[in-house]
Design an enzyme around this catalytic site. Sequence first.
Site, PDB file in Angstrom:
ATOM      1  N   ARG A  79       0.859  -1.193   0.000  1.00 17.79           N
ATOM      2  CA  ARG A  79       0.000   0.000   0.000  1.00 17.79           C
ATOM      3  C   ARG A  79       0.890   1.236   0.000  1.00 17.79           C
ATOM      4  NH1 ARG A  79      -4.151  -0.203   4.775  1.00 17.79           N
ATOM      5  NH2 ARG A  79      -5.181  -1.804   3.549  1.00 17.79           N
ATOM      6  N   ARG A 148      -2.148   6.845   9.471  1.00 14.59           N
ATOM      7  CA  ARG A 148      -2.073   6.315   8.091  1.00 14.59           C
ATOM      8  C   ARG A 148      -2.073   7.444   7.054  1.00 14.59           C
ATOM      9  NH1 ARG A 148      -4.298   1.032   7.863  1.00 14.59           N
ATOM     10  NH2 ARG A 148      -3.617  -0.137   9.674  1.00 14.59           N
ATOM     11  N   LYS A 212      -4.309   1.195  14.539  1.00  7.16           N
ATOM     12  CA  LYS A 212      -4.279   2.114  13.398  1.00  7.16           C
ATOM     13  C   LYS A 212      -4.970   3.427  13.732  1.00  7.16           C
ATOM     14  CE  LYS A 212      -6.623  -0.825  10.742  1.00  7.16           C
ATOM     15  NZ  LYS A 212      -7.533  -1.465   9.758  1.00  7.16           N
ATOM     16  N   LYS A 214      -6.601   7.007  11.701  1.00  8.03           N
ATOM     17  CA  LYS A 214      -6.916   7.587  10.386  1.00  8.03           C
ATOM     18  C   LYS A 214      -7.380   9.026  10.499  1.00  8.03           C
ATOM     19  CE  LYS A 214      -8.007   3.129   8.443  1.00  8.03           C
ATOM     20  NZ  LYS A 214      -9.023   2.241   7.844  1.00  8.03           N
ATOM     21  N   CYS A 433     -15.032  -3.538  -1.181  1.00 11.14           N
ATOM     22  CA  CYS A 433     -13.659  -3.790  -0.737  1.00 11.14           C
ATOM     23  C   CYS A 433     -13.059  -4.879  -1.604  1.00 11.14           C
ATOM     24  CB  CYS A 433     -13.662  -4.196   0.725  1.00 11.14           C
ATOM     25  SG  CYS A 433     -14.297  -5.865   0.963  1.00 11.14           S
ATOM     26  N   CYS A 439      -7.682 -11.044   0.399  1.00  9.74           N
ATOM     27  CA  CYS A 439      -7.855 -10.638   1.800  1.00  9.74           C
ATOM     28  C   CYS A 439      -8.058 -11.852   2.694  1.00  9.74           C
ATOM     29  CB  CYS A 439      -9.038  -9.676   1.944  1.00  9.74           C
ATOM     30  SG  CYS A 439      -9.240  -9.210   3.672  1.00  9.74           S
ATOM     31  N   CYS A 478     -16.486  -8.672   4.829  1.00 12.46           N
ATOM     32  CA  CYS A 478     -16.515  -8.993   6.254  1.00 12.46           C
ATOM     33  C   CYS A 478     -16.874  -7.715   7.010  1.00 12.46           C
ATOM     34  CB  CYS A 478     -15.158  -9.564   6.708  1.00 12.46           C
ATOM     35  SG  CYS A 478     -13.945  -8.319   7.178  1.00 12.46           S
ATOM     36  N   CYS A 482     -14.206  -2.007   5.262  1.00 13.08           N
ATOM     37  CA  CYS A 482     -13.217  -1.311   4.431  1.00 13.08           C
ATOM     38  C   CYS A 482     -13.815  -0.449   3.313  1.00 13.08           C
ATOM     39  CB  CYS A 482     -12.225  -2.317   3.853  1.00 13.08           C
ATOM     40  SG  CYS A 482     -11.288  -3.170   5.127  1.00 13.08           S
TER      41      CYS A 482
HETATM   42 FE1  SRM Z   1      -9.309  -2.165   5.593  1.00  8.86          FE
HETATM   43  C1  SRM Z   1      -7.930  -4.723   7.310  1.00  8.86           C
HETATM   44  C2  SRM Z   1      -8.315  -3.468   2.708  1.00  8.86           C
HETATM   45  C3  SRM Z   1      -9.986   0.767   4.081  1.00  8.86           C
HETATM   46  C4  SRM Z   1     -11.149  -1.206   8.312  1.00  8.86           C
HETATM   47  N1  SRM Z   1      -8.243  -3.782   5.113  1.00  8.86           N
HETATM   48  C5  SRM Z   1      -7.717  -4.706   5.967  1.00  8.86           C
HETATM   49  C6  SRM Z   1      -6.818  -5.691   5.225  1.00  8.86           C
HETATM   50  C7  SRM Z   1      -5.424  -5.157   5.262  1.00  8.86           C
HETATM   51  C8  SRM Z   1      -6.901  -7.154   5.698  1.00  8.86           C
HETATM   52  C9  SRM Z   1      -5.934  -7.618   6.724  1.00  8.86           C
HETATM   53  O1  SRM Z   1      -5.763  -6.989   7.772  1.00  8.86           O
HETATM   54  O2  SRM Z   1      -5.360  -8.680   6.493  1.00  8.86           O
HETATM   55  C10 SRM Z   1      -7.436  -5.576   3.802  1.00  8.86           C
HETATM   56  C11 SRM Z   1      -6.513  -5.932   2.640  1.00  8.86           C
HETATM   57  C12 SRM Z   1      -7.310  -6.555   1.513  1.00  8.86           C
HETATM   58  C13 SRM Z   1      -6.546  -6.713   0.264  1.00  8.86           C
HETATM   59  O3  SRM Z   1      -6.370  -7.872  -0.170  1.00  8.86           O
HETATM   60  O4  SRM Z   1      -6.145  -5.735  -0.329  1.00  8.86           O
HETATM   61  C14 SRM Z   1      -8.019  -4.191   3.844  1.00  8.86           C
HETATM   62  N2  SRM Z   1      -9.070  -1.451   3.772  1.00  8.86           N
HETATM   63  C15 SRM Z   1      -8.735  -2.173   2.676  1.00  8.86           C
HETATM   64  C16 SRM Z   1      -8.914  -1.375   1.407  1.00  8.86           C
HETATM   65  C17 SRM Z   1      -7.911  -1.725   0.332  1.00  8.86           C
HETATM   66  C18 SRM Z   1     -10.348  -1.564   0.900  1.00  8.86           C
HETATM   67  C19 SRM Z   1     -10.591  -1.149  -0.526  1.00  8.86           C
HETATM   68  O5  SRM Z   1     -11.073  -2.014  -1.242  1.00  8.86           O
HETATM   69  O6  SRM Z   1     -10.324  -0.021  -0.907  1.00  8.86           O
HETATM   70  C20 SRM Z   1      -8.801   0.043   1.980  1.00  8.86           C
HETATM   71  C21 SRM Z   1      -7.386   0.503   2.046  1.00  8.86           C
HETATM   72  C22 SRM Z   1      -7.260   1.808   2.715  1.00  8.86           C
HETATM   73  C23 SRM Z   1      -5.912   2.430   2.598  1.00  8.86           C
HETATM   74  O7  SRM Z   1      -5.510   2.735   1.473  1.00  8.86           O
HETATM   75  O8  SRM Z   1      -5.295   2.637   3.630  1.00  8.86           O
HETATM   76  C24 SRM Z   1      -9.326  -0.186   3.394  1.00  8.86           C
HETATM   77  N3  SRM Z   1     -10.314  -0.472   6.139  1.00  8.86           N
HETATM   78  C25 SRM Z   1     -10.599   0.568   5.309  1.00  8.86           C
HETATM   79  C26 SRM Z   1     -11.625   1.385   5.881  1.00  8.86           C
HETATM   80  C27 SRM Z   1     -12.263   2.600   5.223  1.00  8.86           C
HETATM   81  C28 SRM Z   1     -11.505   3.841   5.477  1.00  8.86           C
HETATM   82  O9  SRM Z   1     -10.411   3.814   6.028  1.00  8.86           O
HETATM   83  O10 SRM Z   1     -12.009   4.884   5.112  1.00  8.86           O
HETATM   84  C29 SRM Z   1     -11.969   0.800   7.093  1.00  8.86           C
HETATM   85  C30 SRM Z   1     -13.108   1.278   8.040  1.00  8.86           C
HETATM   86  C31 SRM Z   1     -12.763   2.506   8.761  1.00  8.86           C
HETATM   87  C32 SRM Z   1     -12.015   2.204  10.009  1.00  8.86           C
HETATM   88  O11 SRM Z   1     -10.797   2.056   9.938  1.00  8.86           O
HETATM   89  O12 SRM Z   1     -12.649   2.047  11.052  1.00  8.86           O
HETATM   90  C33 SRM Z   1     -11.135  -0.350   7.249  1.00  8.86           C
HETATM   91  N4  SRM Z   1      -9.468  -2.820   7.500  1.00  8.86           N
HETATM   92  C34 SRM Z   1     -10.334  -2.332   8.439  1.00  8.86           C
HETATM   93  C35 SRM Z   1     -10.263  -3.153   9.619  1.00  8.86           C
HETATM   94  C36 SRM Z   1     -11.086  -2.972  10.911  1.00  8.86           C
HETATM   95  C37 SRM Z   1     -10.422  -2.020  11.832  1.00  8.86           C
HETATM   96  C38 SRM Z   1     -11.130  -1.924  13.159  1.00  8.86           C
HETATM   97  O13 SRM Z   1     -11.051  -0.890  13.788  1.00  8.86           O
HETATM   98  O14 SRM Z   1     -11.754  -2.900  13.581  1.00  8.86           O
HETATM   99  C39 SRM Z   1      -9.341  -4.185   9.323  1.00  8.86           C
HETATM  100  C40 SRM Z   1      -8.904  -5.340  10.238  1.00  8.86           C
HETATM  101  C41 SRM Z   1      -7.943  -4.916  11.281  1.00  8.86           C
HETATM  102  O15 SRM Z   1      -7.413  -3.818  11.309  1.00  8.86           O
HETATM  103  O16 SRM Z   1      -7.715  -5.762  12.143  1.00  8.86           O
HETATM  104  C42 SRM Z   1      -8.870  -3.939   7.987  1.00  8.86           C
HETATM  105 FE1  SF4 Z   2     -10.981  -7.769   3.748  1.00  9.59          FE
HETATM  106 FE2  SF4 Z   2     -13.054  -7.395   5.320  1.00  9.59          FE
HETATM  107 FE3  SF4 Z   2     -11.609  -5.322   4.545  1.00  9.59          FE
HETATM  108 FE4  SF4 Z   2     -13.127  -6.548   2.813  1.00  9.59          FE
HETATM  109  S1  SF4 Z   2     -13.858  -5.482   4.631  1.00  9.59           S
HETATM  110  S2  SF4 Z   2     -10.980  -5.958   2.479  1.00  9.59           S
HETATM  111  S3  SF4 Z   2     -13.031  -8.634   3.447  1.00  9.59           S
HETATM  112  S4  SF4 Z   2     -10.907  -6.927   5.835  1.00  9.59           S
END
Ligand code: SRM
Ligand code: SF4
Length: 571
Positions: A79, A148, A212, A214, A433, A439, A478, A482
């Site tokens: 990323r 981030r 994390k 944001k 997502c 993922c 899930c 995201c």
């Molecule tokens: Fe996310 C984890 C993809 C935005 C909440 N997110 C992940 C991971 C890295 C899975 C992992 O931990 O193994 C995913 C990688 C998938 C892949 O194969 O690429 C993933 N998140 C993404 C992306 C790529 C979604 C997309 O399709 O665009 C976004 C990348 C953002 C970036 O460039 O930094 C992405 N993730 C978000 C958002 C939306 C936002 O930030 O505006 C959220 C919800 C907002 C928030 O953070 O509360 C989000 N991602 C999570 C979480 C849950 C965090 C929590 O507080 O519970 C996880 C899991 C974790 O952190 O344990 C996670």
């Molecule tokens: Fe993976 Fe869940 Fe984030 Fe989708 S919402 S990219 S399934 S961690």
Amino acid sequence: MSSEQEATKPLAANEGIKSASNFLRGTIAEELQDESTGAINADNQQLTKFHGLYMQDDRDLRRERRQAKLEKAFSFMLRVRLPGGRCTPAQWLMLDKLADERANGTQRLTTQQTYQLHGSRKGNLKPLIKGMDEALMDSIAACGDVNRNIMAPPNPERSAAHAAMYDHAKALSEHTLPKTRAYHEIWLDGEKVAGGEPEVEPLYGETYLPRKFKVGFAIPPSNDVDVYSQDLGFIGVVENGELVGYNVTVGGGLGMSHGNEETFPRLAEPLGFITTDQVNAIGEAIIATQRDYGDRTNRKHARLKYTIEDRGLVWFRGEVESRSGITFSDTRDVTFTTIEDPHGWHECTDGTWFYGLHVLSGRIKDREGWPMKTALREVAQIHTGDFRLTPSQNVTISGVTADAKAEVEAILAKHGLDGENQQTRLRLNAMSCVALPTCGLALAESERVLPEVLEKFDAVLEEAGLSDDAISLRMTGCPNGCARPYLAEIGFVGKAPGKYALYIGAKYNGSRLNRLVSPKCTVDEAVELLRPVIKKYATERQDGEEFGDFCDRAVLPEDATFHSVGSGLRI
Ligand code: SRM
Ligand code: SF4
């Protein structure tokens, strides 16, 4: 960590990994030399996140590899750190090339305005990061327990206020970067820190943040960055065309776990107003407060939203004021009306133009009849402005002179992409997502199933005569959220293969969460459940009423909550 926590509960395992890592080095460099496996060990998997890298495996290949007694098909997702989503044509071309040579041949635009490259083998990681470095890009702190990629409205040239805001976002991003030299040492063969000379992380310390963090900057009336979902938000207050300051919001976050009501999405709340020169000081004080009081014993309870939920906003404000020496003024009035990206051509105040191009789920690849990757490469080859990645996974071709517009249009038309923005607004707004196959946390498909979902809902909207309506639909594999599904008027959240929890009724401008309508349904069941709702909306909505507001007012049962469906839809 607070002393109470320290006394009563053991620290989460990640805390030990961070503190023993020598400022994020661990044994990553040694493991890169090991060619006997495509993997790295569990501790290093946590540490590489701080360097913008996630170890993954191709889940489509798991069974086949197991049967062949091979290790999983390991690879890495990288990323990029790109404050405000801004990158030059040279950077675009470099990522295009690196995607082909060092990853799986696609670029993925994310919901946080940056790029991800998937499928990079361990041996490709150093050349990948070196290639980015040549184009002045990095992936430091793109993931991990730090601040981030900072989000900001993607088109600074829209007004002087937008431009000033972009500068503040970039400055805060730089200000909060980790100071460790580990990234340079490991990936860029940078000089090692001289022996005995201790490194310091003035903001983070050796255990960084509990989780994390944001940050998003928004400028009304557009809430394109979904500012209420961010740990820390800066909402621009513009008076007479000038950005005079920010309403600061804290405690947003969307991740949760199914069946665990102690985890929940939460919208950020206002702390107060500050002037523009106070952004870094306030940002630092907020991050430091979370550093010291966030829960380091339970990673499911470690985001700022839980610190604020547990200790209260008044306590939090006091802490931030005393650390920064700044007293918040009363929040100013601001109004958001939309989350939508501008598509097509728009003229900017500096006389240039930008073209907002829709990219379904942010995936840039060449498909039969849809060569998005080639088309954007050709644009980058002639483009003299830059590219902006948007919070809704789209791209903006920015800084186009009036003379160059026709050339950009001709490239898009040559590749059949000139109609990309002429789709229903449901499609233009939709997000998903990544989910499967990369993922590791996905419970259901998302990106790969979105086209089918949109086709079905487009048909229902057409039946109801609503094809021109902007309705936000977002999907994730899930409950981590995201694609910010809890802020969509229709939100699908993966629960099991082919099964989703269905939510409706968020406010279109991103200021109210949706509520559960079905805890587990297939896409077809969701379509049948919502078909009468959409028809009712078509005939019974009030003047100008948006779909989410209508569902909230007239369809969702009054006793429905975020976690429970209540007594039945009013249809
Ligand atoms: Fe996310 C984890 C993809 C935005 C909440 N997110 C992940 C991971 C890295 C899975 C992992 O931990 O193994 C995913 C990688 C998938 C892949 O194969 O690429 C993933 N998140 C993404 C992306 C790529 C979604 C997309 O399709 O665009 C976004 C990348 C953002 C970036 O460039 O930094 C992405 N993730 C978000 C958002 C939306 C936002 O930030 O505006 C959220 C919800 C907002 C928030 O953070 O509360 C989000 N991602 C999570 C979480 C849950 C965090 C929590 O507080 O519970 C996880 C899991 C974790 O952190 O344990 C996670
Ligand atoms: Fe993976 Fe869940 Fe984030 Fe989708 S919402 S990219 S399934 S961690």
